[in-house]
Design a protein around this motif. Sequence first.
Motif, short mmCIF file in Angstrom:
data_model
loop_
_atom_site.label_atom_id
_atom_site.label_comp_id
_atom_site.label_asym_id
_atom_site.label_seq_id
_atom_site.Cartn_x
_atom_site.Cartn_y
_atom_site.Cartn_z
N ILE A 269 -7.75 120.57 7.22
CA ILE A 269 -6.49 119.39 6.94
C ILE A 269 -5.30 119.91 6.62
O ILE A 269 -5.10 120.63 5.70
N GLU A 270 -4.14 119.69 7.58
CA GLU A 270 -2.99 120.24 7.23
C GLU A 270 -2.17 118.90 6.82
O GLU A 270 -2.00 117.95 7.35
N HIS A 271 -1.22 119.10 5.54
CA HIS A 271 -0.48 117.98 5.31
C HIS A 271 0.95 118.47 4.97
O HIS A 271 1.40 119.16 3.85
N PRO A 272 1.85 118.56 5.94
CA PRO A 272 3.26 119.15 5.79
C PRO A 272 3.92 118.21 4.48
O PRO A 272 3.84 117.14 4.53
N VAL B 246 -11.31 121.73 3.81
CA VAL B 246 -10.30 122.35 3.46
C VAL B 246 -8.74 121.78 3.47
O VAL B 246 -8.55 121.47 4.81
N TYR B 247 -8.32 121.33 2.60
CA TYR B 247 -6.89 120.50 2.58
C TYR B 247 -6.02 121.35 1.96
O TYR B 247 -5.81 122.04 0.90
N ALA B 248 -5.04 121.51 2.95
CA ALA B 248 -3.94 122.43 2.66
C ALA B 248 -2.45 122.14 2.91
O ALA B 248 -2.28 121.10 3.90
N GLY B 249 -1.56 122.00 1.91
CA GLY B 249 -0.15 121.80 2.03
C GLY B 249 0.67 122.70 3.08
O GLY B 249 0.12 123.72 3.06
N SER B 250 1.67 122.46 3.74
CA SER B 250 2.30 123.35 4.53
C SER B 250 3.83 122.89 4.52
O SER B 250 4.13 121.66 3.87
#
Length: 291
Positions: free
Chosen positions: A70-73, A189-193
Amino acid sequence: MLKSLLIVSAVLSSVSAYSNTHPVVAWSSTKSYALDSLPYRLDQAERPPSLLNALFDSDDVCNHDAIVIIEHPGLHASDLRSLSAHGHVPRSLDSAISARQFPYIPTDTLADISSIADSVSSRCQSKLVQYEPGNAPSLQAGKKHTVCMKMPHVNQSGNERMEKMMQHDSTLGSELSTLASIFPDYLVVYAGSPLPPHLNKRQQPDVPDRPILDMGSTLPTFTASANWTEPTGGILHKYQILSPALITSLLVVFFMVVPLVLIGIKALSSIQSPLRVEAPKGFNAHERKTQ
């Protein structure tokens, strides 16, 4: 004065040290060697060039039925910390068999999420599915999948940002619950961007991210303890009033402006007035007093 400047410089560096970072959290429904092999805390000297690449280099990740990336800008560690303990992400991290949390990963070490998902899908020979919440395609149970989900960006500030994060957490919870019903064995996998380039700095949060998580525990968590009670004391114990900008202003005032004012006052007080009243010639104060 030099000492004061050094102190101000050091504090400014510590305040902005977390501004260009994003969190990476991961959990699995079954025991994951890929997660358990990672340290609980990454020091700067031990930090790999890319945390996500280091995670997915393990052959163990291919044992899961589904790998959800998961991408979370725009996401920062403070956003996860602001979530309720009953939110989906905090509950998932708290109840997962294997989990890791890395709140402050530098932006320049975060690899491209889409490229990583494509690489994992190819290595694990799984079906790659990319979509945004609410537009999930049909998924086939019993077949391995690599799911790449991109959340809407978060660029608000203050209460509006907290409300938006609650909505995103609820949306994410619904999507992950659906995936869990199809793939019981999964890794998330939860990641900020970083925010997209068209969102300038004025649209970004006006307060940079700063260390607010206790990383000293065995398994650091974004959630509050179950026995947590409201802090007692003044307003400073309950609210984050001392922002980096305010701290910087106070330091400049106390270590630079105040000393300059004191030096100026001391210099002015040492100046003697050139006008003096001289007594007339032949005047004797003692004789004048006895008359």
